[in-house]
Design an enzyme around this catalytic site. Sequence first.
Site, PDB file in Angstrom:
ATOM      1  N   GLN A  16       0.830  -1.194   0.000  1.00  0.00           N
ATOM      2  CA  GLN A  16       0.000   0.000   0.000  1.00  0.00           C
ATOM      3  C   GLN A  16       0.870   1.252   0.000  1.00  0.00           C
ATOM      4  O   GLN A  16       2.085   1.181   0.115  1.00  0.00           O
ATOM      5  CB  GLN A  16      -0.946   0.024   1.208  1.00  0.00           C
ATOM      6  CG  GLN A  16      -0.239   0.068   2.550  1.00  0.00           C
ATOM      7  CD  GLN A  16      -1.238   0.052   3.725  1.00  0.00           C
ATOM      8  OE1 GLN A  16      -2.401  -0.307   3.574  1.00  0.00           O
ATOM      9  NE2 GLN A  16      -0.778   0.438   4.884  1.00  0.00           N
ATOM     10  N   GLY A  17       0.229   2.398  -0.142  1.00  0.00           N
ATOM     11  CA  GLY A  17       0.924   3.671  -0.048  1.00  0.00           C
ATOM     12  C   GLY A  17       1.970   3.884  -1.127  1.00  0.00           C
ATOM     13  O   GLY A  17       1.793   3.507  -2.286  1.00  0.00           O
ATOM     14  N   TYR A 212      10.760   8.917  15.260  1.00  0.00           N
ATOM     15  CA  TYR A 212      10.621   8.820  13.803  1.00  0.00           C
ATOM     16  C   TYR A 212      11.667   9.682  13.107  1.00  0.00           C
ATOM     17  O   TYR A 212      12.354   9.217  12.187  1.00  0.00           O
ATOM     18  CB  TYR A 212       9.215   9.260  13.382  1.00  0.00           C
ATOM     19  CG  TYR A 212       9.003   9.241  11.893  1.00  0.00           C
ATOM     20  CD1 TYR A 212       8.819   8.034  11.211  1.00  0.00           C
ATOM     21  CD2 TYR A 212       8.969  10.425  11.153  1.00  0.00           C
ATOM     22  CE1 TYR A 212       8.632   8.009   9.835  1.00  0.00           C
ATOM     23  CE2 TYR A 212       8.782  10.400   9.779  1.00  0.00           C
ATOM     24  CZ  TYR A 212       8.608   9.200   9.125  1.00  0.00           C
ATOM     25  OH  TYR A 212       8.424   9.181   7.755  1.00  0.00           O
TER      26      TYR A 212
END
Length: 310
Positions: A16-17, A212
């Site tokens: 996905q993405g 992150y």
Amino acid sequence: MGRLEGKVIVLTAAAQGIGRASALAFAKEGAKVIATDINESKLQELEKYPGIQTRVLDVTRKKQIDQFASEVERIDVLFNVAGFVHHGTILDCEEKDWDFSMNLNVRSMYLMIKAFLPKGNLCDPQIEGSLPPSSFIVTAVLSGSNPSSSQQPGFTLQPDCSQASVPARPIPTSRVPRGDLIRVMLAQKSGNIINMSSVASSIKGVENRCVYSATKAAVIGLTKSVAADFIQQGIRCNCVCPGTVDTPSLQERIQARDDPTKALQAFLNRQKTGRFASAEEVALLCVYLASDESAYVTGNPVIIDGGWSL
């Protein structure tokens, strides 16, 4: 002829993405795509598209990666996409959160690159009977270059017996072990690695993206190191640094907030263009980096963020 005609591309997080959009864009431009992901059901949806084959792979598992790499007979481009976005400051980040993010966002790339990057058996002077790189003549057999030929696409190595006392015989890549096969890529002066980083990294400090951003800054450092170490062997390494991209992952994070409407607006407010990037827009940049059009580009964090980092 497509911009990636004849290239073999391995990528992670393809279900996905950005990973999915890139797999489709690569295949559309003529590449043979080996799409991997841990999500088998979503991954299988790609199999209906010509030029794409799939493989379930957990990029945090070294044994799985090594087994997969041993089965890949040829690779031109490695695209490391897999990652996870943790929300919070350093005070919200427990050790398990830190370890998980570092494992998936950074260590997985280390494992993939190390598995597919040249190991140097054929030309390793420490191995008896091996030859230096100059002792091989590389012959390319390109797909479609000779319609009447029965040879399969790939490469053969012809030892130059003037430099070593070994019998002269071609070595088809289909018979070369994985470590040796990548040495064939080195002998071709050809290899391309693309890593997924982010503007939220060493490029820009972003609220609530502590671990992150730390991982994505590490990816930039890893990218530059690989590029510097292997530039003279013809290996390129770049990383893509997007801003906010409209993907299923983003929508899941928005819906997980206490007030999804407010969270959506907060994401939009930081984009100076007033909109998110689409996964397809990022995929077009990845096509460029995977193609020979970017042959003079290496060691770069390539920003695609709609001006967010300005």
